[in-house]
Write a protein that holds these residues in place. Structure first.
Motif, mmCIF file in Angstrom:
data_model
loop_
_atom_site.group_PDB
_atom_site.id
_atom_site.type_symbol
_atom_site.label_atom_id
_atom_site.label_comp_id
_atom_site.label_asym_id
_atom_site.label_seq_id
_atom_site.Cartn_x
_atom_site.Cartn_y
_atom_site.Cartn_z
ATOM 1 N N CYS A 425 0.817 -1.137 -0.037
ATOM 2 C CA CYS A 425 -0.252 -0.011 -0.007
ATOM 3 C C CYS A 425 0.729 1.254 0.012
ATOM 4 N N ALA A 426 2.214 1.143 0.000
ATOM 5 C CA ALA A 426 2.998 2.571 0.081
ATOM 6 C C ALA A 426 2.657 3.250 -1.176
ATOM 7 N N VAL A 427 2.536 2.639 -2.140
ATOM 8 C CA VAL A 427 2.084 3.530 -3.480
ATOM 9 C C VAL A 427 0.722 4.493 -3.571
ATOM 10 N N VAL A 428 0.038 3.821 -2.567
ATOM 11 C CA VAL A 428 -1.341 4.562 -2.536
ATOM 12 C C VAL A 428 -1.668 5.342 -1.028
ATOM 13 N N ASP A 429 -0.797 5.057 -0.204
ATOM 14 C CA ASP A 429 -0.901 5.590 1.197
ATOM 15 C C ASP A 429 0.524 6.308 1.783
ATOM 16 N N PRO A 430 0.763 7.591 1.377
ATOM 17 C CA PRO A 430 1.747 8.214 1.860
ATOM 18 C C PRO A 430 2.589 7.768 3.234
#
Length: 841
Positions: A425-430
């Motif tokens: 999820c890092a690419v969608v949750d900063p």
């Protein structure tokens, strides 16, 4: 003891006469024979339980007389079933099994049902009770007596009666040796000692801490010291030195089971629950049947609320499920753990109960509360490097009633949660773009994993198929996924929504797991109270109709067996670590995000004043995620889907995965592993920071994993079976091999040079298929297996022809050497006898 007010003056006089007679006879016996003690006959009560006795009232009286421990067991408790649970109260220091997740405070190592019984010659026996074979029908038509005669329960201890209680309604026995010594009844078994590397028991360094009696249980705590032994009993583990000692504080809880067991509920394979299974000699007069009942808590309405419950009003249960938080838990996580417990309240509301489950902090400075007390359910904090959490429970084997739970939460599960969320999820949750998450983010992740484990303690098993009911495109629909979640069950291994793309702007409600519609339905099915049915047999037809109706109404309530592979079939819907009803589509989205992640990997993982260990670890986690996608996609090929049904439901239980889906899966593997090498995994800058070399090995492993999944006997046998049953619809073994060949051996038609990645892939291809031909005479004898060998041999012969055709025109030296080597290998597999005579020695 008789209730005098209930039975009246006649019974009172009878009881007093009986007591007087007993005392009189006891006195006469002592007068007649002053050598009672030497003959082992009971003494008078006051001789044994002297004025020095420290007495604790409870389930039965516990007396401590100097260094002796006596149990005063009322005759009303003889023959009553009691469950004995043994745990570690305090673990040994410097114990290497901690790295394996065992040996911690709160760990359970023993469980069983026991029963005190009056034996001959003034003895009390302790029996171990098994319920694996049962016959409850004691009538002339039943098998009760036959089963009983063939299943005498073992006597595991014998105690001389030291005295009769003052009112002649009980017996005093001496348990000093049992609680202070070394035995498998209360303490470590031989297997436990081997696991923990324990040798000789050191009696002079061991002692009884306490023996306490509570209303429904007895709690024993004892300090035990053992010499250490070499080895751990676990293959591959580092042996301990054969010197030194290990000291544990152990607890044994003896808990009275209900006199009348809770009404059980039969297991239904369409709703996922843990079970107790036994051989039932009464279920079918013409054969022996295995019967399974689910494990669940006893949750009934209060007597005054029964009519409200029947009308459909929410009521509080007579006894709610209370789960305490271990006082040793770091305070910052306590609120999230409590939330993880209370999240299940909404599921119980669907079953008709409010405030049915409550998470709360353990009492402070309360001498009556103990984490080892078997009456209390606790989330136990384990200060260990283990990246895990578990949710076991203790239940009554007669009925499946859950009595208590000790959920194990290991300290380092936070690392596992970090790595999952970072990669997915890092690419969608900063918030996830760093190596140490903020407390709120990590707290919510902890809440999720605790909710999952609490589900297990409520009786729910995994539902690995739940996420497969969700259309992939719904996982990118912001409104839908934030309202419904990315999987209908928190008991799935769906982790987080890796399908969401940056442009979808999906918030945390659409990324985290939560209690879903399946979980609410499963709790309702297991816990809704049906007072109109007096037995499990009576409610079974109703429950069956209810399940059919619910499944017809809502596909998201589907449950599948909780193992990804069972027997000779693999159901691609029974997946772990992947999402959606089409693993090829969700895998595409997942790989798109992995490629995005890789471009930011160094930026998001670098830590001031440290090296690049974190970067290497996250690269490994990213690589593992890719393997998950490919492995699960491969399970579509040769896959067989299983949908549990009863006779009242139409349609097959087992179905082949459609040919179009299998072809789609093959195209995915060609695209990402076979036709095109996944060179995006390779980054010279990244490699220079985290490791030297290894690029070919990583790519080769990913490709080989897929080859392993496809070239196994299960897949070939299922493809042949598909062809037998539906020849016009089948994806045949020959077609599958030809499709593989087009991607793996594309250079045979393109005439391009074969790089090192492709050479490794082709070598593994030949070695795997060649092994079938080489060992065909030694493995199996079924005609189907012979067909597999014949198909593979013919396929390899065609490969030999194709290689020989292009070899003269191959200019690249490495490619030419490789192809010649492939021909040698192929000849060895196809013509072993010929080569034996022609090879020079």
């Amino acid at each position: 003891m008789l209730n005098l007010s209930t039975h009246g003056s006649y019974c009172a006089r009878r009881c007093m006469l009986f007591t007087a007679l007993f005392v009189s006879l006891n006195t006469m016996a002592q007068i007649k024979d002053t050598t009672t003690a030497t003959k082992g006959l009971p003494k008078s009560y006051n001789e044994v339980i002297t004025a020095k006795a420290l007495t604790d009232e409870g389930l039965f009286k516990v007396h401590k007389v100097e260094e002796q421990y006596y149990f005063e067991i009322p005759d009303s408790l003889l023959g009553r079933d009691m469950i004995l649970v043994s745990r570690i109260a305090k673990g040994a220091a410097d114990f290497n099994s901690h790295a394996r997740g065992s040996g911690f405070a709160g760990d359970q190592f023993g469980e069983g049902v026991v029963r005190f019984e009056k034996g001959p010659n003034n003895k009390i026996f302790l029996r171990q009770i098994s319920f694996l074979e049962r016959s409850m029908d004691s009538s002339a038509n039943g098998l009760y007596h036959s089963v009983s005669n063939s299943n005498i329960q073992p006597i595991i201890a014998s105690f001389p009666i030291k005295a009769f209680s003052k009112d002649a309604t009980g017996f005093v026995i001496d348990l000093t040796e049992l609680v202070s010594g070394d035995n498998e009844i209360f303490f470590f078994s031989g297997i436990d000692k081997k696991t923990f590397s324990l040798g000789k028991f050191e009696a002079d360094r061991s002692y009884v801490e306490s023996v306490r009696s509570f209303p429904m249980n007895i709690e024993i705590r004892a300090v035990k010291t053992f010499l250490k032994t070499a080895g751990t009993g676990v293959p591959g583990s580092v042996p301990e030195p054969p010197s030194g000692a290990a000291t544990y504080e152990l607890s044994a809880s003896l808990v009275l089971l209900p006199k009348t067991p809770m009404q059980p509920r039969y297991f239904d394979p369409r709703v996922g629950y843990f079970t107790n299974t036994y051989t039932d000699f009464d279920a079918n007069p013409q054969q022996v049947e295995r019967t399974s009942v689910i494990t669940r808590w006893r949750l009934w309405p209060k007597p005054e609320d029964i009519e409200k419950y029947k009308r459909g009003e929410l009521v509080e249960p007579e006894k709610p499920i209370v789960i305490y938080i271990d006082p040793a838990t770091p305070k910052k996580w306590v609120p999230y753990l409590i939330q993880g417990v209370n999240d299940w309240q909404v599921a119980f509301e669907q079953a008709g109960f409010k405030n049915a489950i409550i998470g709360k902090e353990a009492p402070v400075n309360d001498p009556e509360w103990s984490i080892e007390d078997a009456r209390h359910s606790v989330i136990v904090y384990k200060p260990a490097a283990i990246e895990n959490a578990t949710g076991p429970h203790v239940n009554d084997p007669r009925s499946g009633e859950i009595l208590e739970t000790h959920i194990n939460w290991y300290h380092n599960v936070t690392k596992l949660l970090h790595d999952w969320y970072f990669v997915q999820c890092a690419v969608v949750d900063p918030r996830a773009r760093k190596m140490e998450f903020d407390e709120e983010l990590m707290g919510q992740l902890v809440r999720f994993v605790v909710s999952h484990e609490v589900g297990h303690t409520l009786g729910l098993s995994h539902n690995f198929g739940s996420s497969s009911t969700v259309p992939v495109e719904k996982l990118r629909d912001k409104k839908w996924v934030e309202e419904n979640g990315h999987t209908p069950s928190i008991m799935d291994y769906a982790r987080f929504n890796y399908v969401a793309q940056p442009e979808d702007s999906i918030g945390i409600k659409g990324l985290y797991p939560r209690i879903g519609v399946y979980d609410k339905w499963a709790i309702e099915w297991g816990y809704r109270w049906f007072p109109e049915f007096k037995t499990a047999d009576e409610e079974k037809p109703f429950l069956n109709k209810w399940v059919i109706k619910k499944l017809d109404q809502n596909k998201f309530l589907w449950f599948t067996d909780n193992r990804p592979e069972v027997g000779n079939y693999a159901d691609p819907r029974m997946n772990t670590e992947v999402l959606g009803d089409n693993l090829m589509k969700s895998g595409e989205y997942g790989i798109m995000n992995l490629k995005r992640l890789k471009t930011h990997l160094i930026e998001w993982t670098k830590t001031p004043n440290e090296g690049y260990t974190n970067t290497g670890n996250m690269y490994g986690a990213m690589y593992s995620q890719l393997l998950n996608y490919c492995r699960n996609v491969a399970r579509n090929i040769g896959g067989i889907m299983k949908t549990n049904k009863t006779a009242e439901q139409s349609g097959p239980v087992y179905e082949f995965v459609p040919k179009s889906t299998q072809k789609e899966a093959m195209a995915f593997l060609q695209r990402h592993l076979f036709s095109s090498t996944p060179t995006w995994l390779i980054d010279t800058t990244l490699r220079g920071l985290i490791a030297y070399g290894g690029d070919a090995a990583k790519v080769s492993f990913a490709q080989t994993l897929a080859i392993d999944a496809l070239f196994n006997s299960r897949v070939f046998e299922n493809l042949l079976q598909f062809e037998i049953e539906k020849p016009k619809e089948a994806y045949t073994a020959t077609e599958m091999l030809n499709d593989m060949k087009k991607g793996v051996w594309s250079e045979l038609s393109s005439h391009k040079s074969i790089d090192i990645f492709r050479r490794n892939l082709q070598t593994n291809y030949v070695l795997w298929l060649g092994s079938y031909v080489k060992f065909s005479g030694r493995v199996g004898g079924a005609s189907q297996y012979n067909d597999i060998t014949a198909i593979i041999r013919e396929h390899l012969r065609g490969l030999v022809t194709d290689i020989r055709r292009i070899l003269p025109g191959v200019k690249d030296q490495s490619s030419r050497i490789h192809l010649r080597n492939m021909l040698v290998n192929l000849e060895e597999f196809l013509n072993p006898v010929k080569l034996m005579y022609t090879r020079p020695y």
